[in-house]
Each structure stands twice: as structure tokens, then as C-alpha cells.
Design a protein around this motif. Structure first.
Motif, PDB file in Angstrom:
ATOM      1  N   GLN A  44       0.761  -1.387  -0.124  1.00 52.00           N
ATOM      2  CA  GLN A  44      -0.168  -0.010  -0.017  1.00 52.00           C
ATOM      3  C   GLN A  44       0.982   1.352  -0.065  1.00 52.00           C
ATOM      4  OE1 GLN A  44      -2.445  -0.455   3.569  1.00 52.00           O
ATOM      5  NE2 GLN A  44      -3.724  -2.119   2.466  1.00 52.00           N
ATOM      6  N   GLU A  45       1.966   1.211   0.851  1.00 50.82           N
ATOM      7  CA  GLU A  45       2.940   2.517   0.753  1.00 50.82           C
ATOM      8  C   GLU A  45       3.595   2.561  -0.592  1.00 50.82           C
ATOM      9  OE1 GLU A  45       5.281   1.866   4.362  1.00 50.82           O
ATOM     10  OE2 GLU A  45       3.623   2.502   5.680  1.00 50.82           O
ATOM     11  N   MET A  46       3.928   1.478  -0.992  1.00 54.23           N
ATOM     12  CA  MET A  46       4.709   1.595  -2.429  1.00 54.23           C
ATOM     13  C   MET A  46       3.552   2.093  -3.590  1.00 54.23           C
ATOM     14  SD  MET A  46       7.730   0.679  -2.218  1.00 54.23           S
ATOM     15  CE  MET A  46       8.278   0.232  -3.458  1.00 54.23           C
ATOM     16  N   GLU A  47       2.417   1.672  -3.633  1.00 55.94           N
ATOM     17  CA  GLU A  47       1.341   2.044  -4.282  1.00 55.94           C
ATOM     18  C   GLU A  47       1.099   3.840  -4.113  1.00 55.94           C
ATOM     19  OE1 GLU A  47      -1.531  -0.676  -4.155  1.00 55.94           O
ATOM     20  OE2 GLU A  47      -0.648  -2.076  -5.735  1.00 55.94           O
ATOM     21  N   SER A  48       0.934   3.920  -3.010  1.00 56.71           N
ATOM     22  CA  SER A  48       0.630   5.327  -2.493  1.00 56.71           C
ATOM     23  C   SER A  48       1.658   6.413  -2.831  1.00 56.71           C
ATOM     24  CB  SER A  48       0.466   5.507  -1.049  1.00 56.71           C
ATOM     25  OG  SER A  48       0.259   6.769  -0.437  1.00 56.71           O
ATOM     26  N   ALA A  49       3.041   6.056  -2.898  1.00 55.11           N
ATOM     27  CA  ALA A  49       4.042   6.998  -3.190  1.00 55.11           C
ATOM     28  C   ALA A  49       3.939   7.127  -4.782  1.00 55.11           C
ATOM     29  CB  ALA A  49       5.566   6.177  -2.817  1.00 55.11           C
ATOM     30  N   ASP A  50       3.802   5.823  -5.564  1.00 55.20           N
ATOM     31  CA  ASP A  50       3.605   5.985  -6.991  1.00 55.20           C
ATOM     32  C   ASP A  50       2.602   6.837  -7.177  1.00 55.20           C
ATOM     33  OD1 ASP A  50       4.500   4.637  -9.696  1.00 55.20           O
ATOM     34  OD2 ASP A  50       2.467   4.121  -9.710  1.00 55.20           O
ATOM     35  N   GLU A  51       1.412   6.793  -6.690  1.00 56.17           N
ATOM     36  CA  GLU A  51       0.302   7.729  -7.106  1.00 56.17           C
ATOM     37  C   GLU A  51       0.635   9.134  -6.627  1.00 56.17           C
ATOM     38  OE1 GLU A  51      -3.741   6.818  -5.314  1.00 56.17           O
ATOM     39  OE2 GLU A  51      -3.407   4.991  -5.634  1.00 56.17           O
ATOM     40  N   GLY A  52       1.294   9.461  -5.472  1.00 61.11           N
ATOM     41  CA  GLY A  52       1.882  10.495  -5.266  1.00 61.11           C
ATOM     42  C   GLY A  52       2.707  11.135  -6.377  1.00 61.11           C
ATOM     43  N   MET A  53       3.597  10.635  -6.954  1.00 56.09           N
ATOM     44  CA  MET A  53       4.273  10.831  -8.030  1.00 56.09           C
ATOM     45  C   MET A  53       3.516  11.238  -9.207  1.00 56.09           C
ATOM     46  SD  MET A  53       6.091   9.904 -11.139  1.00 56.09           S
ATOM     47  CE  MET A  53       5.722   8.257 -11.152  1.00 56.09           C
ATOM     48  N   TRP A  54       2.748  10.414  -9.644  1.00 53.65           N
ATOM     49  CA  TRP A  54       1.776  10.672 -10.717  1.00 53.65           C
ATOM     50  C   TRP A  54       0.956  12.014 -10.457  1.00 53.65           C
ATOM     51  CZ3 TRP A  54       3.362   9.447 -15.259  1.00 53.65           C
ATOM     52  CH2 TRP A  54       3.810   8.169 -15.525  1.00 53.65           C
ATOM     53  N   ASP A  55       0.473  12.289  -9.221  1.00 53.27           N
ATOM     54  CA  ASP A  55      -0.243  13.400  -9.029  1.00 53.27           C
ATOM     55  C   ASP A  55       0.680  14.661  -9.126  1.00 53.27           C
ATOM     56  OD1 ASP A  55      -2.545  12.092  -8.672  1.00 53.27           O
ATOM     57  OD2 ASP A  55      -2.355  12.064  -6.291  1.00 53.27           O
ATOM     58  N   TRP A  56       1.815  14.541  -8.736  1.00 53.57           N
ATOM     59  CA  TRP A  56       2.712  15.610  -8.672  1.00 53.57           C
ATOM     60  C   TRP A  56       2.926  15.926 -10.175  1.00 53.57           C
ATOM     61  CZ3 TRP A  56       7.766  16.240 -10.500  1.00 53.57           C
ATOM     62  CH2 TRP A  56       8.465  17.328 -10.251  1.00 53.57           C
ATOM     63  N   MET A  57       3.200  15.101 -10.752  1.00 51.22           N
ATOM     64  CA  MET A  57       3.790  15.346 -12.388  1.00 51.22           C
ATOM     65  C   MET A  57       2.344  15.907 -13.052  1.00 51.22           C
ATOM     66  SD  MET A  57       6.482  14.365 -13.115  1.00 51.22           S
ATOM     67  CE  MET A  57       6.513  14.212 -14.814  1.00 51.22           C
ATOM     68  N   HIS A  58       1.195  15.441 -12.744  1.00 54.53           N
ATOM     69  CA  HIS A  58      -0.060  15.794 -13.278  1.00 54.53           C
ATOM     70  C   HIS A  58      -0.053  17.315 -12.978  1.00 54.53           C
ATOM     71  CE1 HIS A  58      -4.026  16.173 -14.976  1.00 54.53           C
ATOM     72  NE2 HIS A  58      -4.448  16.701 -13.843  1.00 54.53           N
ATOM     73  N   ASN A  59       0.279  17.580 -11.728  1.00 53.20           N
ATOM     74  CA  ASN A  59       0.040  19.099 -11.444  1.00 53.20           C
ATOM     75  C   ASN A  59       0.950  20.082 -11.906  1.00 53.20           C
ATOM     76  OD1 ASN A  59      -2.460  18.867 -10.083  1.00 53.20           O
ATOM     77  ND2 ASN A  59      -1.117  18.055  -8.200  1.00 53.20           N
ATOM     78  N   LEU A  60       2.141  19.511 -12.221  1.00 50.82           N
ATOM     79  CA  LEU A  60       3.340  20.106 -12.834  1.00 50.82           C
ATOM     80  C   LEU A  60       2.965  20.686 -13.865  1.00 50.82           C
ATOM     81  CD1 LEU A  60       6.194  21.089 -12.324  1.00 50.82           C
ATOM     82  CD2 LEU A  60       7.092  19.137 -13.223  1.00 50.82           C
ATOM     83  N   LYS A  61       2.446  19.643 -14.845  1.00 56.04           N
ATOM     84  CA  LYS A  61       2.060  20.093 -16.176  1.00 56.04           C
ATOM     85  C   LYS A  61       1.150  20.984 -16.400  1.00 56.04           C
ATOM     86  CE  LYS A  61       3.116  15.361 -18.202  1.00 56.04           C
ATOM     87  NZ  LYS A  61       2.519  14.032 -18.629  1.00 56.04           N
ATOM     88  N   GLN A  62       0.334  21.205 -15.308  1.00 52.88           N
ATOM     89  CA  GLN A  62      -1.119  22.163 -15.460  1.00 52.88           C
ATOM     90  C   GLN A  62      -0.128  23.498 -15.005  1.00 52.88           C
ATOM     91  OE1 GLN A  62      -3.774  20.986 -12.561  1.00 52.88           O
ATOM     92  NE2 GLN A  62      -4.784  19.499 -14.034  1.00 52.88           N
ATOM     93  N   LEU A  63       0.885  23.626 -14.339  1.00 59.32           N
ATOM     94  CA  LEU A  63       1.408  24.971 -13.996  1.00 59.32           C
ATOM     95  C   LEU A  63       2.170  25.558 -15.431  1.00 59.32           C
ATOM     96  CD1 LEU A  63       3.107  23.904 -10.611  1.00 59.32           C
ATOM     97  CD2 LEU A  63       1.258  25.407 -10.894  1.00 59.32           C
ATOM     98  N   LYS A  64       2.512  24.795 -16.202  1.00 61.10           N
ATOM     99  CA  LYS A  64       3.221  25.319 -17.520  1.00 61.10           C
ATOM    100  C   LYS A  64       2.396  26.231 -18.218  1.00 61.10           C
ATOM    101  CE  LYS A  64       6.809  21.644 -17.874  1.00 61.10           C
ATOM    102  NZ  LYS A  64       7.285  20.687 -18.291  1.00 61.10           N
TER     103      LYS A  64
END
Length: 64
Positions: A44-64
Motif C-alpha cells: 500500500q505504501e509503495m502504491e501510494s508513493a507511486d500515486e503521489g508521484m503521478w499526482d505531482w507530475m500531473h499538477n506540474l504539467k498544469q503549471l506550465k
């Protein structure tokens, strides 16, 4: 982005580890309840970390 560039190459290893944990959790019948819970929490913690990374990447793209 510095942290991203440092961590991104490690994502493959993270995915392999998560897959290995899942396989061991599902196939190892010798595990007691505490060990099964430990595997489950780690997965669960590994999957949560992966989700967090993808959320961060998605939000980063929106800032550009």
C-alpha cells in the motif's frame, strides 16, 4: 525538478519491488497474519508513493 531527476530513474526498481511484494504476498502460504499484514502495508505504501508521484507530475504539467 532536481529531486524529480534524481528519483525518476529509480521508479523501475520501485515497480519491480512492488510486483515482487505482491507475488510473495499472494503465493507464500507460510506467512503468519503479522507477516501478511506487513506485506500488505508495504504494498500500500509503495502504491501510494507511486500515486503521489503521478499526482505531482500531473499538477506540474498544469503549471506550465
Amino acid at each position: 525538478m532536481v529531486i524529480h531527476d534524481e528519483v525518476m530513474p529509480k521508479m523501475g526498481a520501485m515497480h519491480r519491488l512492488t510486483k515482487s511484494l505482491k507475488e510473495n504476498w499472494e503465493t507464500n502460504t507460510d506467512l503468519d497474519a503479522v507477516a501478511k499484514d506487513s506485506f500488505s502495508i508495504a504494498i500500500q505504501e509503495m502504491e501510494s508513493a507511486d500515486e503521489g508521484m503521478w499526482d505531482w507530475m500531473h499538477n506540474l504539467k498544469q503549471l506550465k
